[in-house]
Design a protein around this motif. Structure first.
Motif, short mmCIF file in Angstrom:
data_model
loop_
_atom_site.label_atom_id
_atom_site.label_comp_id
_atom_site.label_asym_id
_atom_site.label_seq_id
_atom_site.Cartn_x
_atom_site.Cartn_y
_atom_site.Cartn_z
N LEU A 57 24.05 -14.59 -123.54
CA LEU A 57 25.05 -14.78 -123.87
C LEU A 57 24.86 -16.52 -124.55
O LEU A 57 24.54 -17.33 -125.58
CB LEU A 57 26.32 -14.59 -124.12
CG LEU A 57 27.44 -14.57 -124.13
CD1 LEU A 57 27.60 -14.78 -125.79
CD2 LEU A 57 28.91 -14.69 -123.63
N GLY A 58 24.23 -17.31 -123.44
CA GLY A 58 24.46 -18.44 -123.37
C GLY A 58 22.95 -18.72 -124.59
O GLY A 58 23.48 -20.32 -124.64
N PHE A 59 21.79 -18.38 -124.51
CA PHE A 59 20.82 -19.00 -125.55
C PHE A 59 21.67 -18.62 -126.86
O PHE A 59 21.54 -19.67 -127.28
CB PHE A 59 20.25 -17.87 -124.81
CG PHE A 59 18.43 -17.98 -125.77
CD1 PHE A 59 17.50 -18.40 -125.18
CD2 PHE A 59 18.49 -17.96 -127.04
CE1 PHE A 59 16.83 -18.92 -126.27
CE2 PHE A 59 17.43 -17.61 -127.56
CZ PHE A 59 15.78 -19.00 -127.50
N GLU A 60 22.29 -17.61 -127.22
CA GLU A 60 22.64 -17.24 -128.16
C GLU A 60 23.74 -18.18 -128.73
O GLU A 60 24.01 -18.35 -129.84
CB GLU A 60 23.38 -15.98 -128.82
CG GLU A 60 21.64 -14.78 -128.25
CD GLU A 60 22.56 -13.89 -128.75
OE1 GLU A 60 23.68 -13.20 -129.20
OE2 GLU A 60 21.17 -12.60 -129.10
N ARG A 61 24.39 -18.81 -127.48
CA ARG A 61 25.22 -19.54 -127.85
C ARG A 61 24.57 -21.20 -128.47
O ARG A 61 25.21 -21.71 -129.65
CB ARG A 61 26.91 -20.15 -127.04
CG ARG A 61 27.74 -18.03 -126.33
CD ARG A 61 28.76 -18.61 -127.51
NE ARG A 61 29.73 -17.63 -127.62
CZ ARG A 61 29.95 -16.75 -128.54
NH1 ARG A 61 29.70 -16.74 -129.40
NH2 ARG A 61 31.14 -15.54 -127.74
N ALA A 62 24.12 -21.70 -128.10
CA ALA A 62 23.27 -22.71 -128.04
C ALA A 62 22.70 -22.47 -129.37
O ALA A 62 22.55 -23.27 -129.36
CB ALA A 62 22.05 -23.02 -126.86
N ALA A 63 22.28 -20.98 -129.06
CA ALA A 63 21.65 -20.99 -130.71
C ALA A 63 21.84 -21.35 -131.80
O ALA A 63 22.01 -22.13 -133.21
CB ALA A 63 21.13 -19.92 -130.95
N ALA A 64 23.73 -20.53 -131.58
CA ALA A 64 24.23 -21.23 -132.68
C ALA A 64 25.20 -23.14 -132.85
O ALA A 64 26.31 -22.92 -133.17
CB ALA A 64 25.13 -20.39 -133.08
N SER A 65 24.40 -23.15 -131.79
CA SER A 65 25.31 -24.79 -131.92
C SER A 65 26.24 -25.41 -131.30
O SER A 65 27.36 -25.97 -131.30
CB SER A 65 25.38 -25.47 -133.26
OG SER A 65 24.27 -25.81 -133.86
N ILE A 66 26.60 -24.26 -130.27
CA ILE A 66 28.10 -24.02 -129.49
C ILE A 66 27.76 -24.99 -128.19
O ILE A 66 27.24 -24.86 -127.42
CB ILE A 66 28.50 -23.06 -128.65
CG1 ILE A 66 28.51 -21.89 -130.15
CG2 ILE A 66 29.98 -22.60 -127.88
CD1 ILE A 66 29.61 -21.85 -131.27
N ALA A 100 17.65 -23.05 -122.07
CA ALA A 100 15.90 -21.87 -122.23
C ALA A 100 16.28 -22.65 -123.30
O ALA A 100 15.61 -22.90 -124.03
CB ALA A 100 16.52 -20.82 -121.70
N ARG A 101 17.43 -22.31 -123.70
CA ARG A 101 17.55 -22.26 -125.76
C ARG A 101 17.35 -24.50 -126.39
O ARG A 101 16.90 -24.55 -126.31
CB ARG A 101 18.06 -21.95 -126.19
CG ARG A 101 19.01 -22.50 -127.73
CD ARG A 101 17.52 -21.37 -128.06
NE ARG A 101 17.46 -21.35 -129.91
CZ ARG A 101 17.45 -22.60 -130.97
NH1 ARG A 101 16.75 -23.60 -129.79
NH2 ARG A 101 17.47 -22.54 -132.07
N THR A 102 18.10 -24.92 -125.32
CA THR A 102 18.04 -26.23 -125.41
C THR A 102 16.47 -27.01 -125.26
O THR A 102 16.85 -27.86 -125.63
CB THR A 102 19.18 -26.89 -125.25
OG1 THR A 102 19.31 -27.19 -123.55
CG2 THR A 102 20.14 -26.47 -126.24
N SER A 103 15.74 -26.61 -124.47
CA SER A 103 14.48 -27.42 -124.09
C SER A 103 13.67 -27.03 -124.34
O SER A 103 12.87 -26.82 -124.21
CB SER A 103 14.65 -27.26 -122.28
OG SER A 103 14.57 -25.37 -122.13
N THR A 104 13.90 -25.77 -125.49
CA THR A 104 12.34 -24.87 -125.91
C THR A 104 11.45 -26.29 -127.03
O THR A 104 12.77 -27.29 -127.33
CB THR A 104 12.48 -24.32 -127.14
OG1 THR A 104 14.30 -24.89 -127.60
CG2 THR A 104 12.88 -23.05 -126.58
N PRO A 105 10.60 -26.61 -127.78
CA PRO A 105 9.68 -27.37 -128.38
C PRO A 105 10.92 -27.74 -129.62
O PRO A 105 11.67 -27.08 -130.27
CB PRO A 105 8.20 -26.88 -128.64
CG PRO A 105 8.08 -26.70 -127.16
CD PRO A 105 9.38 -25.68 -126.82
#
Length: 247
Positions: A57-66, A100-105
């Motif tokens: 859920l945290g990963f998907e929220r970050a992917a959606a710019s939350i 994890a989502r926001t620290s990807t290259p």
């Protein structure tokens, strides 16, 4: 991380969670309800370890710019429904997924062949647009997603050069802050304000690009098509639309 026995079943828990979330600024259930929301509620409803679902859920929220603060505020609402003793562990899982989502290259911003912004950049911009829609700062009829495609049976330079010419032509027409991005080797997308002049500008850009391509020997047999796609209900659906349109 152990979940204990939740007070309600998964479907009921999700409904109660959404009732609280809707009072905390989430505009629509479509925006709020991700697959990981269902997975998390099912895990809690079945008495299973919810860590993996919460992290997702945290990963998907970050992917959606939350923002992380909003993701954590939302998970606190869930914890209040099951057990406040779970709040810290749920917050850790969500935070790890978000990080994890926001620290990807970082994504490449510019496509080297066409000079257009990349598909990844467009997806970031779409996330921002959907956030504005959810907050009612932007209305669906104020924004448009324009797709422009070159249909050709050629390959190599016979396919790449027309796309370069198309990109150059469209940049000359859409030069007022629109986002022009490459979707595939034959398709580009334009995120633009929808106004009375949009259809005319699209046709002008399409016809000018077609004329330039027709004059080049590498463009023989290439046809330019352009159309407006309605914005899907969520940023995730928009990403799926772009992926399918680029094939």
């Amino acid at each position: 991380m152990t979940s204990g026995t939740p007070p309600v079943a998964g479907d009921s828990l999700r409904a109660q969670w959404w009732e609280l979330a809707s009072g905390q600024g989430w505009a629509t259930e479509v925006e709020w309800r991700l697959q990981s929301v269902d997975a998390l509620c099912e895990a809690l409803g079945d008495g299973r370890d919810p860590w993996a679902a919460a992290e997702r859920l945290g990963f998907e929220r970050a992917a959606a710019s939350i923002p992380l603060s909003e993701a954590l505020a939302d998970i606190d609402l869930l914890a209040s429904l099951v057990s406040t003793q779970m709040a810290e562990a749920l917050r850790r899982a969500v935070s790890l997924g978000w990080s994890a989502r926001t620290s990807t290259p970082p994504i490449g911003i510019v496509d080297p062949l066409t000079g257009l912004t990349s598909l990844g950049y467009l997806q970031v911009r779409l996330g921002e647009v959907y956030r504005a829609l959810g907050a009612k700062r932007l209305q669906p009829d104020e924004v448009a997603l324009v797709l422009v495609r070159i249909e050709s049976t050629q390959s190599g330079l016979g396919r790449n050069l027309p796309m370069m010419l198309l990109a150059e032509g469209m940049r000359g027409i859409f030069d007022a802050g629109e986002t022009l991005s490459v979707v595939s080797e034959t398709t580009m997308a334009i995120l633009a304000r929808r106004d009375a002049e949009l259809a005319r500008r699209i046709e002008l850009g399409r016809s000018l690009a077609q004329r330039v391509i027709d004059r080049d020997r590498h463009g023989a047999g290439s046809t330019v098509r352009a159309w407006i796609e309605p914005l899907p209900g969520t940023a995730a659906l928009a990403a799926e639309l772009l992926e399918s349109s680029g094939r």
